[in-house]
Design a protein around this motif. Structure first.
Motif, PDB file in Angstrom:
ATOM      1  N   LYS A 201       0.882  -7.809 -10.451  1.00 46.55           N
ATOM      2  CA  LYS A 201       0.079  -7.264  -9.351  1.00 46.55           C
ATOM      3  C   LYS A 201       0.978  -6.553  -8.337  1.00 46.55           C
ATOM      4  O   LYS A 201       0.672  -5.444  -7.887  1.00 46.55           O
ATOM      5  CB  LYS A 201      -0.701  -8.393  -8.680  1.00 46.55           C
ATOM      6  CG  LYS A 201      -1.656  -7.927  -7.597  1.00 46.55           C
ATOM      7  CD  LYS A 201      -2.433  -9.124  -7.048  1.00 46.55           C
ATOM      8  CE  LYS A 201      -3.534  -8.762  -6.130  1.00 46.55           C
ATOM      9  NZ  LYS A 201      -3.213  -8.145  -4.901  1.00 46.55           N
ATOM     10  N   GLU A 202       2.089  -7.176  -8.002  1.00 45.46           N
ATOM     11  CA  GLU A 202       3.009  -6.581  -7.034  1.00 45.46           C
ATOM     12  C   GLU A 202       3.574  -5.258  -7.547  1.00 45.46           C
ATOM     13  O   GLU A 202       3.648  -4.269  -6.808  1.00 45.46           O
ATOM     14  CB  GLU A 202       4.153  -7.565  -6.753  1.00 45.46           C
ATOM     15  CG  GLU A 202       5.106  -7.095  -5.706  1.00 45.46           C
ATOM     16  CD  GLU A 202       6.148  -8.146  -5.352  1.00 45.46           C
ATOM     17  OE1 GLU A 202       6.883  -7.889  -4.388  1.00 45.46           O
ATOM     18  OE2 GLU A 202       6.239  -9.192  -6.020  1.00 45.46           O
TER      19      GLU A 202
ATOM     20  N   GLU B 152       1.043  -2.390  -7.367  1.00 43.99           N
ATOM     21  CA  GLU B 152       0.913  -1.871  -5.999  1.00 43.99           C
ATOM     22  C   GLU B 152       2.089  -0.961  -5.634  1.00 43.99           C
ATOM     23  O   GLU B 152       1.908   0.051  -4.964  1.00 43.99           O
ATOM     24  CB  GLU B 152       0.803  -3.026  -5.002  1.00 43.99           C
ATOM     25  CG  GLU B 152      -0.514  -3.761  -5.097  1.00 43.99           C
ATOM     26  CD  GLU B 152      -0.555  -5.037  -4.263  1.00 43.99           C
ATOM     27  OE1 GLU B 152       0.406  -5.305  -3.499  1.00 43.99           O
ATOM     28  OE2 GLU B 152      -1.546  -5.775  -4.397  1.00 43.99           O
TER      29      GLU B 152
ATOM     30  N   SER C 191       1.548   2.572  -6.917  1.00 45.16           N
ATOM     31  CA  SER C 191       0.254   3.196  -6.617  1.00 45.16           C
ATOM     32  C   SER C 191       0.365   4.601  -6.043  1.00 45.16           C
ATOM     33  O   SER C 191      -0.557   5.398  -6.177  1.00 45.16           O
ATOM     34  CB  SER C 191      -0.556   2.304  -5.670  1.00 45.16           C
ATOM     35  OG  SER C 191       0.090   2.236  -4.409  1.00 45.16           O
TER      36      SER C 191
ATOM     37  N   HIS D 230      -2.954   4.779 -12.598  1.00 53.01           N
ATOM     38  CA  HIS D 230      -2.711   3.942 -11.425  1.00 53.01           C
ATOM     39  C   HIS D 230      -3.546   2.677 -11.465  1.00 53.01           C
ATOM     40  O   HIS D 230      -3.321   1.769 -10.672  1.00 53.01           O
ATOM     41  CB  HIS D 230      -2.976   4.730 -10.144  1.00 53.01           C
ATOM     42  CG  HIS D 230      -1.924   5.752  -9.876  1.00 53.01           C
ATOM     43  ND1 HIS D 230      -0.653   5.425  -9.500  1.00 53.01           N
ATOM     44  CD2 HIS D 230      -1.946   7.096  -9.979  1.00 53.01           C
ATOM     45  CE1 HIS D 230       0.074   6.517  -9.364  1.00 53.01           C
ATOM     46  NE2 HIS D 230      -0.691   7.551  -9.650  1.00 53.01           N
TER      47      HIS D 230
END
Length: 182
Positions: free
Chosen positions: A159-160, A163, A166, A178
Motif C-alpha cells: 500500500k505504501e 502511494e 501515484s 496507478h
C-alpha cells in the motif's frame, strides 16, 4: 564528487536527480515504472554515479549468446522465477559486505495490474531494507522516494509503495497503472 555518468544524465540529457541514496551497505532497490528499455539506460547512468555495488536482475532469456556478455558487463544477473531464487538472492546478500539488488517489480514492460512480490520476499529473507526508486519522464527526474527499513507486513508495504508511485509518469503511461496492486 561528480562523475561522467552524472554529468551525462544531468547536463547533457537534462534530467534532475532527486532524493539522496541512503548510506546503506545492503538493500533491495525497486525502480518503477518500467515501460521502456530506456529506463535501464537512465537507471544505469544514475547508479554508476553513486559508486555503490549493485546488481540488476534481468530476464534469464537475455542471457544467451551474444547478449549475455552485454548484460554481464551491464551488471545484470539472470532471474529465475522460483522460490529457490529468493534463497539464492538472500545468499548473495549474506556473502557480500555491500550489495544492492536492483529490479523492476513489474517484471516486464507490458502493462500489468499486479506486481510480482519477489522484491518483498528477497528483502524480508535477507533482512535488508527496500529502497523505492523512481524514474519520471514528465518531470525528467530520477531518484529515491523512500527507504522502507522494516518490511515485515507485505500488505502495508504494498500500500505504501503504491502511494509513492501515484504521481510518477512512465515513458509510456498507458503501460503503467496507478491503480496497481503492488
Amino acid at each position: 564528487m561528480r562523475t561522467l555518468s552524472g554529468y551525462i544524465l544531468t547536463n547533457i540529457l537534462g534530467w534532475k536527480i532527486k532524493g539522496e541514496f541512503p548510506v546503506l551497505k545492503k538493500s533491495v532497490v525497486i525502480f518503477a515504472p518500467h515501460t521502456s528499455y530506456w529506463d535501464g539506460f537512465y537507471g544505469k547512468l544514475y547508479l554508476m554515479q553513486l559508486g555503490i555495488n549493485y546488481k540488476f536482475l534481468s530476464k534469464k532469456e537475455f542471457f544467451k549468446f551474444p547478449l549475455k556478455y552485454f548484460f554481464q558487463i551491464f551488471g545484470s544477473i539472470p532471474v529465475d522465477n522460483t522460490k529457490e531464487y529468493i534463497d539464492y538472492v538472500a545468499g548473495l546478500f549474506n556473502n557480500s559486505t555491500e550489495l544492492h539488488i536492483v529490479l523492476s517489480p513489474e517484471g516486464h514492460l507490458a502493462k500489468v495490474t499486479r506486481w510480482k512480490k519477489g522484491y518483498y520476499y528477497m528483502a524480508n529473507r535477507a533482512n535488508v531494507p527496500i529502497i523505492v526508486g523512481y524514474i519520471d519522464y514528465r518531470k525528467k527526474e530520477i531518484g529515491i522516494k523512500k527507504v522502507i527499513c522494516n518490511p515485515t507486513d507485505i500488505s502495508i508495504v504494498r500500500k505504501e509503495i503504491a502511494e509513492l508511485y501515484s504521481d510518477v509518469c512512465a515513458k509510456y503511461p498507458e503501460n503503467f497503472s496507478h491503480e496497481l496492486k503492488v
